[in-house]
Design a protein around this motif. Structure first.
Motif, PDB file in Angstrom:
ATOM      1  N   THR A  48      -8.527   1.790  -4.320  1.00  0.00           N
ATOM      2  CA  THR A  48      -8.078   3.180  -4.297  1.00  0.00           C
ATOM      3  C   THR A  48      -9.066   3.949  -3.437  1.00  0.00           C
ATOM      4  OG1 THR A  48      -7.180   3.025  -6.531  1.00  0.00           O
ATOM      5  CG2 THR A  48      -7.587   5.237  -5.690  1.00  0.00           C
ATOM      6  N   PRO A  62       0.827  -1.215   0.000  1.00  0.00           N
ATOM      7  CA  PRO A  62       0.000   0.000   0.000  1.00  0.00           C
ATOM      8  C   PRO A  62       0.858   1.260   0.000  1.00  0.00           C
ATOM      9  CG  PRO A  62       0.235  -0.832   2.236  1.00  0.00           C
ATOM     10  CD  PRO A  62       1.141  -1.686   1.356  1.00  0.00           C
ATOM     11  N   TRP A  63       0.261   2.373  -0.377  1.00  0.00           N
ATOM     12  CA  TRP A  63       0.931   3.674  -0.225  1.00  0.00           C
ATOM     13  C   TRP A  63      -0.117   4.761  -0.194  1.00  0.00           C
ATOM     14  CZ3 TRP A  63       1.766   0.825  -4.796  1.00  0.00           C
ATOM     15  CH2 TRP A  63       1.144   1.323  -5.941  1.00  0.00           C
ATOM     16  N   CYS A  64       0.333   5.954   0.177  1.00  0.00           N
ATOM     17  CA  CYS A  64      -0.618   7.069   0.269  1.00  0.00           C
ATOM     18  C   CYS A  64       0.092   8.362  -0.095  1.00  0.00           C
ATOM     19  CB  CYS A  64      -1.157   7.155   1.702  1.00  0.00           C
ATOM     20  SG  CYS A  64      -2.358   8.479   1.908  1.00  0.00           S
ATOM     21  N   THR A  65      -0.598   9.209  -0.847  1.00  0.00           N
ATOM     22  CA  THR A  65      -0.117  10.565  -1.096  1.00  0.00           C
ATOM     23  C   THR A  65      -0.942  11.472  -0.193  1.00  0.00           C
ATOM     24  OG1 THR A  65       0.422  10.012  -3.373  1.00  0.00           O
ATOM     25  CG2 THR A  65       0.192  12.356  -2.849  1.00  0.00           C
ATOM     26  N   GLY A  95      -5.383   7.271   3.894  1.00  0.00           N
ATOM     27  CA  GLY A  95      -4.220   6.448   4.271  1.00  0.00           C
ATOM     28  C   GLY A  95      -4.515   5.542   5.457  1.00  0.00           C
ATOM     29  N   ASP A  96      -5.408   5.987   6.339  1.00  0.00           N
ATOM     30  CA  ASP A  96      -5.787   5.140   7.477  1.00  0.00           C
ATOM     31  C   ASP A  96      -6.853   4.136   7.061  1.00  0.00           C
ATOM     32  OD1 ASP A  96      -4.155   6.446   9.431  1.00  0.00           O
ATOM     33  OD2 ASP A  96      -5.512   8.142   9.300  1.00  0.00           O
ATOM     34  N   ILE A 137      -7.458   2.679   4.325  1.00  0.00           N
ATOM     35  CA  ILE A 137      -7.106   1.574   3.430  1.00  0.00           C
ATOM     36  C   ILE A 137      -6.550   0.362   4.188  1.00  0.00           C
ATOM     37  CG2 ILE A 137      -4.689   2.092   2.839  1.00  0.00           C
ATOM     38  CD1 ILE A 137      -6.010   1.833  -0.183  1.00  0.00           C
ATOM     39  N   GLU A 158      -6.560  13.002   0.595  1.00  0.00           N
ATOM     40  CA  GLU A 158      -5.509  11.985   0.522  1.00  0.00           C
ATOM     41  C   GLU A 158      -5.849  10.963  -0.570  1.00  0.00           C
ATOM     42  OE1 GLU A 158      -4.817  10.144   4.303  1.00  0.00           O
ATOM     43  OE2 GLU A 158      -4.226  12.026   5.249  1.00  0.00           O
ATOM     44  N   ALA A 199      -4.994   7.055  -1.361  1.00  0.00           N
ATOM     45  CA  ALA A 199      -4.339   5.836  -0.871  1.00  0.00           C
ATOM     46  C   ALA A 199      -4.641   4.692  -1.820  1.00  0.00           C
ATOM     47  CB  ALA A 199      -4.845   5.490   0.524  1.00  0.00           C
ATOM     48  N   ARG A 200      -3.687   3.817  -1.928  1.00  0.00           N
ATOM     49  CA  ARG A 200      -3.893   2.687  -2.849  1.00  0.00           C
ATOM     50  C   ARG A 200      -3.219   1.428  -2.339  1.00  0.00           C
ATOM     51  NH1 ARG A 200      -2.248   0.638  -8.131  1.00  0.00           N
ATOM     52  NH2 ARG A 200      -1.214   2.513  -8.884  1.00  0.00           N
TER      53      ARG A 200
END
Ligand SMILES: Cc1cc2nc3c(=O)[nH]c(=O)nc-3n(C[C@H](O)[C@H](O)[C@H](O)COP(=O)(O)OP(=O)(O)OC[C@H]3O[C@@H](n4cnc5c(N)ncnc54)[C@H](O)[C@@H]3O)c2cc1C
Length: 718
Positions: free
Chosen positions: A649, A585-588, A656-657, A659, A593, A595-596
């Motif tokens: 997504t 996973p990651w998040c911008t 971010g939390d 996901i 936000e 997140a994916r």
């Protein structure tokens, strides 16, 4: 299925049907071939080429169509042609037939199988691409699966046709010789059973293992060769079990794990403990984002029913707070903490001088050498500074230097539309700078789906950020006192004046100056240190992890890799673990936000993986409405007809939390039904996860059954 596939399927089905309808299968029994043996031998004596040719074609047809009878035909070949000619004819005919069956299966089914199950076949595909020939030779030698099943299944994998043919021919040769040899005494054969005795099967098993053993031997030789020039310098005793170069996220976790399992470990850092994440990356950026968000909310207080709020700030104080946050987190990564955990922390510039020795130059210039059985390279990455003409003259900021700003520049250009560029562009704009974000690609955040880029771009435009996509930076100039970026857009030159330019164009792995060159450790096209699945470099006792090795550049992936690097280094001689990249996973951390985890639509299409999409709009969520955060969505990709999650997504507040629930679902193989069956606290943003699962369930409700239930209820009415 397209027309040509239907056509081939019809031809194959027709041929199989004709074989049985015409009763041809009756000719391929032991009794029948025995009865005809004399006649066929006679025919062969008179017209050898014709008989051998026809036999060859018949054999190819039987194997290509996966018809029963190949074993009988092999015996017959021995009876008619004798051992050597029989082996020759059958060896080629069976390999050609097998390859035709393989190609038919590939043509008819592979796309479908790979698109439906491709996401989960990743490891098998990689294994087949790497070792497919070995597996196939083994399968051919040890017939644990029937001949035709192997042909058809192999067609579904990425193994190359030439490799399949060759491996089949080599792998089947011994079995062919055995059967053809038995066939030379056909009159004495009463049954197919017992032709391959347990003893013979055991020797085949040993032979099957030979390619793998040979490979292990070759690998061992290759390893010896790598170390050969250094052999004389191998110490008899080592100072440490492990030396780690770099105390960023990857290095800290590697050292932590080594100390936890009671290994003696030295961690060498030339600059600041905590590396990028603590000092110039995640921590300062998230602290700045929080202050910027508070300011933004204050400016928009009327949305919360508060007519106006005055927010006064001094940019220098905001940046001091960022330093305070770093200071508060610093003890987590400090020399004191790691020393107390049992890590020997050394300050200095590390350089690998032999595969077992690292030279450290302390800040005062003193040098010492530490020997170690294993070395982990965790040297990180640095901001990419491309050679754009005029750049050095105008001066620039990067994610390394931006944190020392104490005055907000009036006009800021952010070069780059990736996560770091987007996060910092929004911060600067929220503090009041006139921000222009310049991106060469057609949209921001190109790794995400286009609709995600659209939402972020719209949010940026609403906040006054000028987003210029498809703009290529050509050069920097000075126009009197004004600095100017000259960019190219649609064949036109665009001049963009600015006071400060922030480069956010990606991050280059640190691969120079610490011994990779001397040891000949290669780097990849992406300029990362080249490692195998176990994170070993060319030297099996030297590992690399984190940004320096890629493929991802996140703190959590650096930590994930560090576990594998440390464990494989310390215990690899007993058991090695291949890095598990299945669920990343990651998040911008823009607002909203992004997140994916796993696949998005863009990736799924590019890889030809079939998927279904289920969406839930966060504008509908009670808590989001109460929080003035009613925007964004949760978008889940699932295997068609199943609740298995392929990727998610989330765009919105705290994406971010949120996901994390899907990361766990994917990691542990639980699907949307389980998410739906889990109690979520009301009212929370996390309920969005449950609602999207609900949407999926509704779309997959068994309509036929529900119609009967409706009738039942009507009948109950009396
Ligand atoms: C602005 C920004 C925001 C970010 N935000 C996030 C985020 O929100 N979430 C996230 O997951 N990731 C984020 N990242 C990425 C994250 O910071 C990195 O992926 C992570 O720090 C990588 O850790 P690492 O240990 O591989 O490398 P680093 O943290 O770079 O550590 C490498 C260390 O090695 C040292 N070193 C190098 N060579 C030598 C040598 N020869 N001798 C001794 N020491 C040496 C360096 O001084 C450095 O301290 C962000 C990055 C930036 C720049």
């Amino acid at each position: 299925m397209n027309r040509s596939k239907w056509l081939l399927l019809l031809v194959l089905a027709g041929a199989v049907a004709a074989f049985f309808a015409l009763g041809l299968h009756r000719y391929l029994t032991l009794e029948e071939v025995k009865a005809r043996q004399a006649g066929l031998t006679e025919a062969f004596a008179q017209r050898p080429l014709m008989v051998a040719g026809l036999f060859f074609l018949a054999y190819v047809a039987v194997t290509a169509l996966s018809l029963p009878g190949a074993a009988i035909m092999t015996l017959l070949a021995g009876a008619i042609f004798g051992l050597w000619w029989g082996t020759l004819v059958v060896s080629f005919a069976s390999s050609v037939g097998a390859t035709l069956a393989f190609l038919s299966s590939r043509f008819l089914l592979r796309d479908w199988v790979q698109s439906r199950f491709g996401a989960r076949l990743g490891a098998i595909n990689r294994g087949m691409a790497r070792d497919g020939a070995f597996y196939l030779v083994t399968l051919r030698l040890v017939p644990v699966a029937p001949f035709f099943v192997v042909n058809l299944l192999m067609g579904l994998t990425p193994i190359r046709t030439g490799t399949f043919y060759l491996a089949s021919q080599i792998g089947m040769l011994l079995g062919t010789i055995v059967y053809v040899n038995v066939g030379t005494q056909l009159a004495r054969v009463d049954s197919l059973k017992g032709i391959v005795s347990p003893a013979l099967l055991a020797s085949f098993l040993v032979l099957a293992a030979l390619p793998l053993i040979a490979r292990a031997v070759v690998d061992a030789f290759a390893r010896r060769k790598v170390y050969a020039p250094w052999r004389a310098q191998k110490p008899a005793r080592f100072d440490r079990n492990l030396v780690v170069i770099g105390a960023g996220s990857a290095g800290l976790v590697s050292a932590y794990i080594a100390a936890a399992v009671k290994a003696s470990v030295t961690l060498i850092e030339r600059h600041k403990m905590g590396g990028d994440c603590l000092n110039t990356g995640c921590v300062p950026s998230k602290a700045l984002i929080r202050s910027a968000k508070l300011l933004h909310q204050a400016r928009h207080s009327s949305a919360y029913g508060i007519r106006s709020m005055r927010a006064e700030f001094d940019f220098a104080e905001v940046m001091q707070r960022v330093q305070r946050v770093i200071g508060a987190i610093e003890p987590h990564d400090s020399v004191e903490r790691y020393t107390s955990l049992g890590v020997d922390c050394v300050t200095g510039e590390a350089k690998i001088v032999t595969p077992w020795a690292v030279e450290v130059t302390a800040p005062n210039g003193e040098r010492r050498t530490i020997t170690a059985r294993n070395i982990v390279i965790a040297a990180g990455a640095r901001p990419l500074v491309p050679p754009i003409p005029g750049l050095e003259d105008v001066g620039y900021l990067t994610s390394d230097t931006v944190w020392s700003l104490r005055e907000l520049p009036r006009r800021v250009i952010v070069l780059g539309g990736g996560p770091i560029g987007c996060e910092l562009a929004q911060c600067f704009a929220r503090f009041g700078a006139e921000v222009t974000q310049v991106e060469m690609a057609p949209r921001l955040l190109v790794r995400e789906d286009p609709e995600v880029s659209e939402i972020v771009t719209r949010a940026f435009a609403d906040e006054g950020i000028r987003v210029l996509v498809e703009h290529k930076a050509l050069r920097f100039e000075r126009d009197g006192d004004t600095k100017v970026l000259v960019a190219e857009h649609a064949g036109q030159t665009v001049r963009l004046p600015f006071d400060a330019v922030l480069l956010a164009l990606g991050r280059s792995p640190n691969t120079a100056g610490y011994g990779l060159e001397t040891l000949g450790i290669p780097t990849t096209a992406a300029r990362t240190v080249e490692v195998d699945g176990y994170l070993r470099t060319r030297y099996p006792n030297i590992f690399a992890c984190g940004d320096v090795a890629g493929p991802y550049q996140f703190t959590h992936t650096a930590a994930h890799m560090a576990w594998y690097a440390a464990v494989n280094a310390l215990f690899g001689r007993f058991k090695r673990f291949e890095v598990d990249w299945r669920v990343v996973p990651w998040c911008t951390f823009t607002d909203p936000e992004v997140a994916r985890v796993g696949l998005n639509e863009t990736d799924a299409k590019a890889r030809g993986i079939a998927y279904e999409v289920t969406r839930y709009g966060i504008d509908d969520l009670d808590r989001a409405i109460a929080d003035e955060a009613a925007h964004g969505f949760v978008k889940v990709l699932t295997v068609p007809g199943k609740d298995t999650v392929l990727g998610v997504t989330i765009v919105g507040e705290h994406a971010g939390d949120l996901i994390a629930e899907y990361v766990a679902a994917m990691k542990h193989g639980t699907g949307l039904n389980k998410v739906l069956g889990t109690i979520h606290i009301y009212p929370t943003l996390a309920e969005a996860n449950k609602y999207v699962a609900g949407e999926w369930k509704r779309a997959h409700a068994p309509q036929g059954l529900l119609e009967w239930v409706r009738r039942y209820h009507r009948w109950q009415l009396g």
